[in-house]
Write a protein that holds these residues in place. Sequence first.
Motif, short mmCIF file in Angstrom:
data_model
loop_
_atom_site.label_atom_id
_atom_site.label_comp_id
_atom_site.label_asym_id
_atom_site.label_seq_id
_atom_site.Cartn_x
_atom_site.Cartn_y
_atom_site.Cartn_z
N CYS A 1 0.85 -1.19 0.00
CA CYS A 1 0.00 0.00 0.00
C CYS A 1 0.88 1.24 0.00
O CYS A 1 1.92 1.28 0.68
CB CYS A 1 -0.91 -0.02 1.23
SG CYS A 1 -1.87 1.50 1.44
N PRO A 2 0.54 2.30 -0.77
CA PRO A 2 1.34 3.53 -0.76
C PRO A 2 1.46 4.16 0.63
O PRO A 2 2.33 4.99 0.86
CB PRO A 2 0.56 4.46 -1.71
CG PRO A 2 -0.25 3.55 -2.56
CD PRO A 2 -0.59 2.37 -1.71
N PHE A 3 0.57 3.76 1.56
CA PHE A 3 0.60 4.32 2.91
C PHE A 3 1.26 3.35 3.89
O PHE A 3 1.00 3.39 5.08
CB PHE A 3 -0.82 4.65 3.37
CG PHE A 3 -1.54 5.57 2.43
CD1 PHE A 3 -1.22 6.91 2.35
CD2 PHE A 3 -2.54 5.09 1.57
CE1 PHE A 3 -1.87 7.75 1.48
CE2 PHE A 3 -3.19 5.92 0.70
CZ PHE A 3 -2.85 7.26 0.65
N SER A 4 2.14 2.46 3.37
CA SER A 4 2.83 1.52 4.24
C SER A 4 3.73 2.24 5.24
O SER A 4 3.94 1.77 6.36
CB SER A 4 3.66 0.55 3.40
OG SER A 4 4.59 1.26 2.59
N ALA A 5 4.26 3.42 4.84
CA ALA A 5 5.11 4.19 5.76
C ALA A 5 4.33 4.68 6.97
O ALA A 5 4.91 4.97 8.03
CB ALA A 5 5.74 5.38 5.03
N LYS A 6 2.99 4.77 6.83
CA LYS A 6 2.16 5.20 7.96
C LYS A 6 1.67 4.03 8.80
O LYS A 6 1.02 4.23 9.82
CB LYS A 6 0.94 5.98 7.44
CG LYS A 6 1.30 7.28 6.73
CD LYS A 6 0.03 8.01 6.30
CE LYS A 6 0.34 9.33 5.63
NZ LYS A 6 -0.90 10.04 5.23
N GLY A 7 1.97 2.79 8.32
CA GLY A 7 1.60 1.64 9.13
C GLY A 7 0.72 0.61 8.44
O GLY A 7 0.44 -0.43 9.00
N HIS B 1 -8.33 -0.44 -2.92
CA HIS B 1 -7.84 -0.45 -1.53
C HIS B 1 -7.51 0.95 -1.04
O HIS B 1 -7.83 1.32 0.09
CB HIS B 1 -6.59 -1.33 -1.43
CG HIS B 1 -5.85 -1.15 -0.14
ND1 HIS B 1 -6.33 -1.59 1.08
CD2 HIS B 1 -4.67 -0.52 0.12
CE1 HIS B 1 -5.48 -1.25 2.04
NE2 HIS B 1 -4.46 -0.61 1.48
N ILE B 2 -6.86 1.77 -1.92
CA ILE B 2 -6.47 3.13 -1.50
C ILE B 2 -7.69 3.93 -1.07
O ILE B 2 -7.64 4.70 -0.12
CB ILE B 2 -5.71 3.83 -2.65
CG1 ILE B 2 -4.33 3.18 -2.85
CG2 ILE B 2 -5.55 5.32 -2.37
CD1 ILE B 2 -3.57 3.72 -4.04
N SER B 3 -8.80 3.76 -1.79
CA SER B 3 -10.00 4.55 -1.48
C SER B 3 -10.58 4.23 -0.10
O SER B 3 -11.29 5.07 0.47
CB SER B 3 -11.05 4.34 -2.56
OG SER B 3 -11.49 2.98 -2.56
N VAL B 4 -10.30 3.03 0.43
CA VAL B 4 -10.87 2.66 1.74
C VAL B 4 -9.79 2.47 2.80
O VAL B 4 -10.10 2.11 3.94
CB VAL B 4 -11.69 1.35 1.60
CG1 VAL B 4 -12.86 1.55 0.65
CG2 VAL B 4 -10.81 0.20 1.13
N CYS B 5 -8.52 2.73 2.46
CA CYS B 5 -7.42 2.50 3.42
C CYS B 5 -7.56 3.44 4.61
O CYS B 5 -7.73 4.66 4.44
CB CYS B 5 -6.07 2.71 2.73
SG CYS B 5 -4.67 2.43 3.85
N GLU B 6 -7.50 2.89 5.81
CA GLU B 6 -7.66 3.70 7.02
C GLU B 6 -6.49 4.64 7.25
O GLU B 6 -6.59 5.60 8.03
CB GLU B 6 -7.80 2.78 8.24
CG GLU B 6 -6.59 1.87 8.48
CD GLU B 6 -6.78 0.99 9.71
OE1 GLU B 6 -7.23 1.53 10.73
OE2 GLU B 6 -6.47 -0.21 9.61
N TYR B 7 -5.37 4.39 6.57
CA TYR B 7 -4.20 5.26 6.73
C TYR B 7 -4.17 6.37 5.68
O TYR B 7 -3.24 7.17 5.66
CB TYR B 7 -2.91 4.44 6.63
CG TYR B 7 -2.76 3.44 7.76
CD1 TYR B 7 -2.20 3.83 8.97
CD2 TYR B 7 -3.18 2.12 7.61
CE1 TYR B 7 -2.07 2.92 10.01
CE2 TYR B 7 -3.05 1.20 8.64
CZ TYR B 7 -2.50 1.60 9.85
OH TYR B 7 -2.36 0.72 10.86
#
Length: 417
Positions: free
Chosen positions: A100-106, A119-125
């Motif tokens: 996920c592009p937001f892996s750096a956030k967890g 997935h990006i549209s619903v990712c909690e991060y």
Amino acid sequence: MDRNRSKDASEGIAPMGIQALNETVLSNQPESRYECPVCLNWLRDPVITTCGHKFCKSCITSWLQNSGHCPIDNINLSMKVDIFPDNYTKREIQEQRMNCPFSAKGCTVKVTPLDLDAHISVCEYNQPETSTQPEIKVPCSFQAVGCKELFDSQEDMNQHVQSDVQKHMSFLMNAYSEMKINNDMSNASMDAKEQEAMTLWEAPNKDGDQSSAAPLNNTSALIRALYERVVVLEQRNREQDIVIANMSKQISAFAMAKMKQNNDMLLRYCMGNYIWKVDNFKQRLDAMLKDHYKMLYSPGFYTSPNGYRFCLRLNVSPQNPQCFALHVHLMKTENDECLEWPFNGRISFAMINQYNPDMTQRDTMMSNSALVAFRKPTAEICVRGFGYTEYAVISDVVRNGFVKDDVLVIRVHIKCV
């Protein structure tokens, strides 16, 4: 490429769906073997042609309905006999996993390329970044006399000043009392003339005229007059700020409109003699070398104020990646119904050597009325172009003085005959 060697002009095609270089490039781009040449995205329901090229099923279906040939090598294709499902590539893509592009956030989720957008549209991060800069507060204009209030904006502070009149008057009276006591202690013997001036001072009224009231001779009246004067001045200051802000916006809008009008006038009245200055050339060249499907287009220019409209296209040659391809494309105008079709004329290119004008590369070609490239455009820009598939060797252009201050200059002259 040898400048003295003759080159044959030919018709070239610009694939649909090509991104311009100034558009944002998305992350997690596919490898070339998994990329559709039409939409430049991951292959969806991949199919393979008899000429060996892979496309999304929907992309090639739409393409063949309009043209009937392969977008890569122009070989005639039929959906019934020349297109086959590519299940091997489909399985390979489904086996791919991306962070996920937001892996750096967890975020620890890994998904297939085709499921990444969902997935990006619903990712909690996927939350906007919060600023780490301290928040700047606006102090009250009566801070000097004791008001400690802070506000998020100037408007909030102005509202506070207007609503808390009694509170600020108390601050003024307290400040004046302290000042008077200190002055009495340090200047027990005030000059007689100064005392007379204090009793004669009077504040102007809200209309700016001098008040005809009796001289002020008590503390309460003086404080009231001072506060009234402060309110009047602040009101005038706010009104002037509003006028200045409105005038600044109008001037900016006028300047932008004037600049756009000037650019449009230059393009319309250049009489087919247009100079294209390709700035940020190194960055644009790197992007084209990395992805040969990226292309540069010039603004549309006219052969006469009410005549034909053309633009230039520069890209890496699909036949020879060591060379540039240079083509002209017809564009729609509001006067197409009044023009004669197909277009007939002479087209001259000149790639300017900015250090040695004698080395400027010049080429001339005549239009061909049998080609689609010179028929009346049915879209905003004609898909077919006309020019040179191998116009100039890229390394020669970079090294031999054609680029100066990261700008490449190409002049084109189109004359109707």
